[in-house]
Design an enzyme around this catalytic site. Structure first.
Site, short mmCIF file in Angstrom:
data_model
loop_
_atom_site.label_atom_id
_atom_site.label_comp_id
_atom_site.label_asym_id
_atom_site.label_seq_id
_atom_site.Cartn_x
_atom_site.Cartn_y
_atom_site.Cartn_z
CE LYS A 199 -3.97 -1.80 2.48
NZ LYS A 199 -4.65 -1.76 3.78
N GLY A 376 9.67 -0.89 9.88
CA GLY A 376 8.92 0.27 10.37
C GLY A 376 9.85 1.32 10.94
P1 ADP Z 1 7.90 -4.56 3.48
O1 ADP Z 1 7.49 -5.45 4.64
O2 ADP Z 1 9.15 -5.04 2.82
O3 ADP Z 1 7.93 -3.12 3.88
P2 ADP Z 1 5.19 -4.37 2.55
O4 ADP Z 1 4.70 -4.91 3.84
O5 ADP Z 1 4.92 -2.96 2.24
O6 ADP Z 1 6.76 -4.68 2.38
O7 ADP Z 1 4.54 -5.18 1.35
C1 ADP Z 1 4.74 -6.55 1.16
C2 ADP Z 1 3.56 -7.18 0.48
O8 ADP Z 1 3.22 -6.50 -0.72
C3 ADP Z 1 3.88 -8.60 0.07
O9 ADP Z 1 3.10 -9.48 0.86
C4 ADP Z 1 3.48 -8.65 -1.40
O10 ADP Z 1 2.76 -9.82 -1.75
C5 ADP Z 1 2.61 -7.43 -1.55
N1 ADP Z 1 2.56 -6.97 -2.95
C6 ADP Z 1 3.59 -6.61 -3.74
N2 ADP Z 1 3.18 -6.31 -4.97
C7 ADP Z 1 1.85 -6.48 -4.99
C8 ADP Z 1 0.84 -6.34 -6.00
N3 ADP Z 1 1.14 -5.97 -7.24
N4 ADP Z 1 -0.43 -6.61 -5.65
C9 ADP Z 1 -0.73 -6.99 -4.39
N5 ADP Z 1 0.17 -7.13 -3.40
C10 ADP Z 1 1.44 -6.89 -3.70
#
Ligand code: ADP
Ligand code: MG
Length: 395
Positions: A199, A376
């Protein structure tokens, strides 16, 4: 910030706030990265003859005892990694904790039960938090803050306890802060940030602040679709945060004004449903069919991103480029990770899922300059916020 070298720990009880918040499948630890990252500080203290009392949280039991979130399996794994027994207290500041701590000899280690079983740990009420902090501090004579993944929380074990005991930062916190400084002060250029994940709303603050610092901002993952939509393209059934469109238009304008090269996907892997075996095809990012959702960046985008990373001197990467949990949609994340691994730049990975993706894809963790243990916390630091846990350690 004082470090372990500034504390005389021999024969003294040292409370270490660690980050042992690992993913569990029942009682099985599925990724012990955070435990491994906590070992050096605990080992250093034990080696200097401290009586080491480790405290940490696991999951979100919300102030109640819930066996599902017990740290007991973590105590066992920590013991294996340390090569010595770890005594486990079945409560946080109760009889078991007091007796366990009392029984410690020099060089021995104990782990207290999940801090978040206690409502005082996360309370917003300073007095409630303070009362719990007093009990926790009462177990030890010195405090070491080493739970980097929790330093952005104003929690008793992170923020209040260091005000009550002589304290220092542990090696993990020192190392993480050093890396974050390199990403915010006198950063070597070109400075490229790659953002992805689910998001855009999770990362608004960091995008706003990074736009004032970076040369290039590459956007993939789920958040890319809100950017594409803001540029006027249809995104089919892709992840879209319609309520963030104005905000994102503001980012596009700001990037233009500041001369930041904001790079969006030019093609995506579009699937018929959100599933591991979903039928999919590569389409132009400007022509996503109405009945499909983009689950990864496409091959042209992977090349484009790699070319934008090729001459970078500093890279921060947060957030997978696609749904890497499904093999069919992990190629974009792999491509970005490989571009970083092949680069001479100072490369930093932040974000729990990004780090998990590196491991899941079988990529070498030492191919990056640094993989942060606190997604975070690093994001809030890069956002320019004051982190309560760091501020408390600096006092
Ligand atoms: P991080 O923990 O590295 O900060 P986030 O928590 O923001 O990353 O996001 C990780 C999630 O985003 C993963 O579970 C992944 O499946 C999801 N994600 C990535 N690209 C997409 C997409 N195109 N549509 C839906 N979900 C996505
Ligand atoms: Mg995440």
């Amino acid at each position: 910030m004082r470090t372990l070298d500034d504390l005389d720990v021999k024969g003294r009880r040292v409370l270490v706030r660690a980050d042992l918040n690992v993913p569990l499948d029942g009682e099985k630890i599925t990724d012990d990265g955070r435990i491994r990252a906590s070992v050096p500080t605990i080992q250093a203290l034990a080696g200097r003859g401290a009586k080491v009392v480790v405290c940490a949280h696991l999951g979100r039991p919300k102030g109640k005892v819930d066996p599902e979130y017990s740290l007991r399996p973590v105590a066992a794994r920590l013991g294996e990694l340390l090569g010595q027994d770890v005594a486990f207290a079945t409560d946080v500041v109760g009889d078991s904790a007091r007796q366990t701590v009392e029984a410690l000899q020099e060089g021995q280690v104990a782990l207290l039960e999940n801090l978040r079983y206690e409502p005082g740990e996360e309370s917003k009420d300073d007095a409630v938090r303070g009362a719990f902090a007093e009990k926790l501090a009462g177990l030890a004579e010195l405090y070491v803050g080493d739970g980097f993944g929790a330093v952005h929380r104003k929690h008793a074990s992170v923020y209040d306890v260091p005000k009550l005991l002589p304290h220092a930062a542990g090696g993990l916190v020192v190392a993480e802060v050093e890396v974050l400084r390199r990403l915010t002060e006198d950063t070597e250029r070109p400075y490229v940030v790659v953002l992805g994940g689910a998001k855009v709303s999770d990362k608004l603050g960091v995008i706003a602040n990074l736009l004032t610092k970076v040369d290039r901002l590459l956007i993939g993952g789920g958040m890319a679709y809100t950017f594409l939509k803001a540029q006027g393209h249809e995104v089919g059934r892709s992840l879209l945060q319609a309520d963030q469109l104005d905000q994102v238009r503001g980012f596009l304008a700001e990037a233009g004004k500041r001369g930041v090269d904001l790079v969006l996907p030019v093609d995506v892997v579009a699937a018929v449903t959100f599933a591991a075996d979903a039928e999919h095809e590569v389409v132009e990012a400007t022509a996503i069919p109405a009945d499909r959702e983009g689950l990864d960046i496409g091959p042209k985008t992977r090349e484009l991103f790699a070319s934008k990373l090729a001459d970078a001197k500093t890279v921060f990467w947060n957030g997978p480029m696609g749904v890497f949990e499904f093999d069919a949609f992990s190629g974009g994340t792999r491509a970005v990770a490989e571009a970083l691994i092949g680069s001479d730049a100072f490369t930093v990975v932040g974000g729990g899922d990004s780090a998990a993706a590196v491991r899941r894809l079988g990529l070498p963790e030492d191919g990056f300059s640094h993989i942060s243990t606190g997604g975070g916390a690093s994001l809030e630091y890069l956002e320019g916020k004051t982190l309560p846990g760091l501020a408390a350690l600096e006092d």
